[in-house]
Scaffold this motif. Structure first.
Motif, mmCIF file in Angstrom:
data_model
loop_
_atom_site.group_PDB
_atom_site.id
_atom_site.type_symbol
_atom_site.label_atom_id
_atom_site.label_comp_id
_atom_site.label_asym_id
_atom_site.label_seq_id
_atom_site.Cartn_x
_atom_site.Cartn_y
_atom_site.Cartn_z
ATOM 1 N N GLY A 54 12.096 31.377 -2.986
ATOM 2 C CA GLY A 54 10.853 30.766 -3.448
ATOM 3 C C GLY A 54 11.027 29.638 -4.447
ATOM 4 O O GLY A 54 11.896 29.675 -5.316
ATOM 5 N N TRP A 55 10.164 28.639 -4.304
ATOM 6 C CA TRP A 55 10.129 27.460 -5.162
ATOM 7 C C TRP A 55 8.684 27.179 -5.549
ATOM 8 O O TRP A 55 7.769 27.461 -4.780
ATOM 9 N N VAL A 56 8.472 26.631 -6.734
ATOM 10 C CA VAL A 56 7.124 26.280 -7.192
ATOM 11 C C VAL A 56 7.116 24.859 -7.748
ATOM 12 O O VAL A 56 8.140 24.352 -8.208
ATOM 13 N N SER A 57 5.952 24.250 -7.683
ATOM 14 C CA SER A 57 5.774 22.911 -8.223
ATOM 15 C C SER A 57 4.399 22.826 -8.881
ATOM 16 O O SER A 57 3.408 23.279 -8.312
ATOM 17 N N GLU A 58 4.368 22.267 -10.065
ATOM 18 C CA GLU A 58 3.115 22.038 -10.800
ATOM 19 C C GLU A 58 2.987 20.540 -11.020
ATOM 20 O O GLU A 58 3.897 19.918 -11.564
ATOM 21 N N THR A 59 1.865 19.980 -10.606
ATOM 22 C CA THR A 59 1.644 18.541 -10.753
ATOM 23 C C THR A 59 0.288 18.304 -11.401
ATOM 24 O O THR A 59 -0.713 18.877 -10.971
ATOM 25 N N SER A 60 0.277 17.462 -12.437
ATOM 26 C CA SER A 60 -0.978 17.057 -13.091
ATOM 27 C C SER A 60 -0.992 15.544 -13.215
ATOM 28 O O SER A 60 0.052 14.917 -13.390
ATOM 29 N N MET A 67 -2.327 20.384 -9.350
ATOM 30 C CA MET A 67 -1.977 21.131 -8.155
ATOM 31 C C MET A 67 -0.807 22.064 -8.454
ATOM 32 O O MET A 67 0.173 21.667 -9.081
ATOM 33 N N SER A 68 -0.947 23.302 -8.002
ATOM 34 C CA SER A 68 0.138 24.286 -8.044
ATOM 35 C C SER A 68 0.521 24.579 -6.599
ATOM 36 O O SER A 68 -0.343 24.888 -5.781
ATOM 37 N N ALA A 69 1.809 24.470 -6.296
ATOM 38 C CA ALA A 69 2.252 24.677 -4.918
ATOM 39 C C ALA A 69 3.446 25.618 -4.886
ATOM 40 O O ALA A 69 4.193 25.728 -5.857
ATOM 41 N N SER A 70 3.612 26.286 -3.748
ATOM 42 C CA SER A 70 4.759 27.166 -3.555
ATOM 43 C C SER A 70 5.402 26.863 -2.205
ATOM 44 O O SER A 70 4.736 26.406 -1.276
ATOM 45 N N THR A 78 12.460 29.694 8.945
ATOM 46 C CA THR A 78 11.037 29.398 8.851
ATOM 47 C C THR A 78 10.692 29.226 7.370
ATOM 48 O O THR A 78 11.465 29.595 6.493
ATOM 49 N N TYR A 79 9.534 28.652 7.111
ATOM 50 C CA TYR A 79 9.072 28.520 5.730
ATOM 51 C C TYR A 79 7.586 28.830 5.667
ATOM 52 O O TYR A 79 6.882 28.800 6.670
ATOM 53 N N GLU A 80 7.144 29.143 4.454
ATOM 54 C CA GLU A 80 5.723 29.297 4.151
ATOM 55 C C GLU A 80 5.446 28.470 2.915
ATOM 56 O O GLU A 80 6.298 28.365 2.026
ATOM 57 N N ASN A 81 4.289 27.877 2.871
ATOM 58 C CA ASN A 81 3.903 27.156 1.667
ATOM 59 C C ASN A 81 2.410 27.325 1.428
ATOM 60 O O ASN A 81 1.654 27.671 2.324
ATOM 61 N N GLY A 82 2.039 27.104 0.200
ATOM 62 C CA GLY A 82 0.636 27.185 -0.187
ATOM 63 C C GLY A 82 0.394 26.279 -1.373
ATOM 64 O O GLY A 82 1.320 25.932 -2.105
ATOM 65 N N ALA A 83 -0.848 25.886 -1.542
ATOM 66 C CA ALA A 83 -1.205 25.021 -2.667
ATOM 67 C C ALA A 83 -2.632 25.321 -3.101
ATOM 68 O O ALA A 83 -3.494 25.627 -2.272
ATOM 69 N N THR A 84 -2.838 25.256 -4.393
ATOM 70 C CA THR A 84 -4.186 25.348 -4.955
ATOM 71 C C THR A 84 -4.289 24.274 -6.025
ATOM 72 O O THR A 84 -3.297 23.909 -6.661
ATOM 73 N N GLY A 85 -5.475 23.768 -6.212
ATOM 74 C CA GLY A 85 -5.638 22.749 -7.239
ATOM 75 C C GLY A 85 -7.075 22.319 -7.384
ATOM 76 O O GLY A 85 -7.977 22.908 -6.782
ATOM 77 N N LYS A 86 -7.254 21.299 -8.222
ATOM 78 C CA LYS A 86 -8.593 20.739 -8.398
ATOM 79 C C LYS A 86 -8.479 19.227 -8.532
ATOM 80 O O LYS A 86 -7.514 18.696 -9.082
ATOM 81 N N ALA A 87 -9.450 18.555 -7.992
ATOM 82 C CA ALA A 87 -9.529 17.097 -8.052
ATOM 83 C C ALA A 87 -10.131 16.685 -9.395
ATOM 84 O O ALA A 87 -10.696 17.514 -10.109
ATOM 85 N N ALA A 95 -4.771 25.406 0.272
ATOM 86 C CA ALA A 95 -4.163 25.208 1.588
ATOM 87 C C ALA A 95 -2.963 26.134 1.747
ATOM 88 O O ALA A 95 -2.298 26.478 0.771
ATOM 89 N N ILE A 96 -2.739 26.562 2.965
ATOM 90 C CA ILE A 96 -1.542 27.340 3.280
ATOM 91 C C ILE A 96 -0.921 26.756 4.548
ATOM 92 O O ILE A 96 -1.596 26.082 5.321
ATOM 93 N N GLY A 97 0.349 27.014 4.739
ATOM 94 C CA GLY A 97 1.008 26.506 5.926
ATOM 95 C C GLY A 97 2.297 27.255 6.197
ATOM 96 O O GLY A 97 2.779 28.023 5.363
ATOM 97 N N GLN A 98 2.835 27.003 7.349
ATOM 98 C CA GLN A 98 4.107 27.590 7.721
ATOM 99 C C GLN A 98 4.729 26.715 8.791
ATOM 100 O O GLN A 98 4.069 25.884 9.389
ATOM 101 N N GLY A 99 6.029 26.905 8.991
ATOM 102 C CA GLY A 99 6.717 26.102 9.993
ATOM 103 C C GLY A 99 8.197 26.429 9.996
ATOM 104 O O GLY A 99 8.599 27.548 9.669
ATOM 105 N N PHE A 100 8.991 25.439 10.329
ATOM 106 C CA PHE A 100 10.425 25.615 10.493
ATOM 107 C C PHE A 100 11.168 24.673 9.550
ATOM 108 O O PHE A 100 10.689 23.573 9.270
ATOM 109 N N TRP A 101 12.331 25.108 9.079
ATOM 110 C CA TRP A 101 13.160 24.246 8.243
ATOM 111 C C TRP A 101 14.573 24.202 8.810
ATOM 112 O O TRP A 101 14.994 25.098 9.536
ATOM 113 N N SER A 102 15.285 23.148 8.478
ATOM 114 C CA SER A 102 16.708 23.049 8.805
ATOM 115 C C SER A 102 17.343 22.088 7.814
ATOM 116 O O SER A 102 16.653 21.307 7.152
ATOM 117 N N ALA A 103 18.646 22.169 7.707
ATOM 118 C CA ALA A 103 19.386 21.284 6.811
ATOM 119 C C ALA A 103 20.052 20.192 7.632
ATOM 120 O O ALA A 103 20.413 20.401 8.787
#
Length: 147
Positions: A54-60, A67-70, A78-87, A95-103
């Motif tokens: 798991g990784w997190v990111s906070e952006t202001s 925005m807080s994202a994971s 595979t990966y999962e991600n999500g984000a919450t925030g305010k304009a 928002a949530i999402g999922q998909g595939f990752w590779s290096a």
């Protein structure tokens, strides 16, 4: 002369007993178990060992957006991600999402982690790069280990 011969015979007997004992001891030791052939590691294996989880990111922004994202990189590529925030106007974002990752290795020789919704996409929209400080970089966003 008899005494010297007796001592010599005694020493020979002790050596014979010791060698016989070693042979018996060696015969009782089971052979080591068969070792499986070593598995070759892929770039994905190496990257997951270092950056999986798991990784997190906070952006202001100065105008009040936040925005807080994971991001979770899984061993099955595979990966999962999500984000919450305010304009700035206070509107909520989720928002949530999922998909595939590779290096992969970039043309500059750097390792990149590419994320896509479709495995066959040759041009993924999201790329994160490991940084020397142990974080992941995504454009101007910095991802740190989740707690």
């Amino acid at each position: 002369m008899m005494r010297g011969l007796g001592e010599q015979m005694f020493k020979t007997l002790l050596v014979s007993i010791a060698i016989g004992g070693l042979r018996l001891a060696a015969a009782d030791v089971p052979p080591p178990p068969e070792m499986p052939a070593p598995k070759s590691l892929t770039l994905n294996d190496l990257v997951f060992a270092q950056f999986g989880g798991g990784w997190v990111s906070e952006t202001s922004t100065p105008d009040g957006a936040h925005m807080s994202a994971s991001l979770i990189l899984k061993e099955d590529l595979t990966y999962e991600n999500g984000a919450t925030g305010k304009a700035p106007n206070g509107a909520a974002l989720s928002a949530i999402g999922q998909g595939f990752w590779s290096a992969r290795v970039s043309e500059h020789g750097a390792v990149e982690i590419v994320l896509t919704r479709d495995k066959s996409d040759p041009d993924p929209a999201w790329v994160v790069r490991p940084a020397s400080d142990g974080t992941l970089i995504d454009g101007d966003r910095k991802w740190t280990r989740g707690k």
